[in-house]
Design a protein around this motif. Sequence first.
Motif, PDB file in Angstrom:
ATOM      1  N   SER A 180       0.850  -1.194   0.000  1.00 20.28           N
ATOM      2  CA  SER A 180       0.000   0.000   0.000  1.00 20.28           C
ATOM      3  C   SER A 180       0.888   1.246   0.000  1.00 20.28           C
ATOM      4  N   PRO A 181       0.373   2.387  -0.447  1.00 14.24           N
ATOM      5  CA  PRO A 181       1.186   3.607  -0.504  1.00 14.24           C
ATOM      6  C   PRO A 181       1.623   4.075   0.881  1.00 14.24           C
ATOM      7  N   THR A 182       2.712   4.811   0.906  1.00  9.69           N
ATOM      8  CA  THR A 182       3.244   5.288   2.189  1.00  9.69           C
ATOM      9  C   THR A 182       2.837   6.729   2.502  1.00  9.69           C
ATOM     10  N   THR A 183       2.521   7.517   1.474  1.00  6.99           N
ATOM     11  CA  THR A 183       2.192   8.919   1.718  1.00  6.99           C
ATOM     12  C   THR A 183       0.700   9.085   1.996  1.00  6.99           C
ATOM     13  N   PRO A 184       0.314  10.102   2.781  1.00  6.43           N
ATOM     14  CA  PRO A 184      -1.115  10.331   3.043  1.00  6.43           C
ATOM     15  C   PRO A 184      -1.925  10.524   1.765  1.00  6.43           C
ATOM     16  N   LYS A 185      -1.411  11.321   0.830  1.00  8.95           N
ATOM     17  CA  LYS A 185      -2.127  11.513  -0.437  1.00  8.95           C
ATOM     18  C   LYS A 185      -2.255  10.201  -1.202  1.00  8.95           C
ATOM     19  N   GLY A 186      -1.208   9.449  -1.195  1.00  7.11           N
ATOM     20  CA  GLY A 186      -1.241   8.156  -1.880  1.00  7.11           C
ATOM     21  C   GLY A 186      -2.242   7.210  -1.247  1.00  7.11           C
ATOM     22  N   GLN A 187      -2.323   7.227   0.083  1.00  5.11           N
ATOM     23  CA  GLN A 187      -3.273   6.345   0.772  1.00  5.11           C
ATOM     24  C   GLN A 187      -4.718   6.742   0.458  1.00  5.11           C
ATOM     25  N   ILE A 188      -4.965   8.056   0.367  1.00  4.51           N
ATOM     26  CA  ILE A 188      -6.320   8.502   0.017  1.00  4.51           C
ATOM     27  C   ILE A 188      -6.666   8.079  -1.414  1.00  4.51           C
TER      28      ILE A 188
END
Length: 331
Positions: A268-276
């Motif tokens: 899964s993505p590590t950045t907050p924007k990526g997670q959203i």
Amino acid sequence: MSDLFHVSAAPHTRSPITTKHIMRDVVIALMPASLFGIYNFGLNALLILITTVTVCLLTEYIYCRAMKKPVTTSDFSAVVTGLLLAFNLPVGLPLWMAALGGIFAIVVVKMVFGGLGQNFMNPALAARAFLLISFSDNMADFAVKQISSPKVTDYILHGAIVADGVSGATPLQMLKSGESINLLEKLIGSVGGSIGETSALAIILGGLYLIFRKVISYRIPVIYILTVVVFLLLFSGEGADMNYLTGQILGGGLLLGAFFMATDYVTSPTTPKGQILFGVLLGVLTGIFRIFGKSPEGVSYAILLGNILVPLIEKVTIPTPFGKERAVSGK
């Protein structure tokens, strides 16, 4: 110079929390759903759980020894894979098929890519997809086939069931055919379905434990579930029917996938924007599969496809390092 300084390569931030601590917390979080699955489905569920966990551990141990690599079974990641795989299986599945799924998850999806941290998709979900393609009839059969006085070989070869566990159509199958479901039963879990997916309450308890322990962020599960709800409101044709919408949230593998699989650190993505962005992507894919696909489910394939796109999401959402300038052509 009397003082000595420790010099090492980046990253320099250190934490006492190890992979073993994280995986142990995940195992603890999976216990409510594990225990309820055994209560709900009886002896067969216990045998499948024991089989997948044992096979995953043994397979990883044998692979490490055969490849002359450090044995990594003590980090609990193989236990997590075994539990999650069992959660996604019907209770009547023959044990040899469950074992085959465990071997596929550990060898093909995890170890040949370098082990934990190197796999590009969730091993348990990939194994479920493998079993769905290979043994579609068995994987879609949630009915109880009782065998009187079964032998050990009956459990291994045929998936014998003698307990009076709950079986029958899953809540999502009922919603797909236009029926309404009992939401209280679905919340508690006394319904048919895969071993670890039936009790929404047990899964939510485990998910909240992971959030409380800061093992996972709330972003992916919350955005994922909200996106599914919005997609169903817009395209399902059921409008704001609360029985339908709530049944879609509580039914199937949405909660299990949102809390325990979509949040996998490696895939899964590590950045907050990526997670959203990742949560929105999973929600849209799950909505498409559930509404327009033949199967009432869709969580597994949504997360697997999302896993494949994670490197691209990371590329477009990773923050630019402070002070970095774009290169100017010709200079």
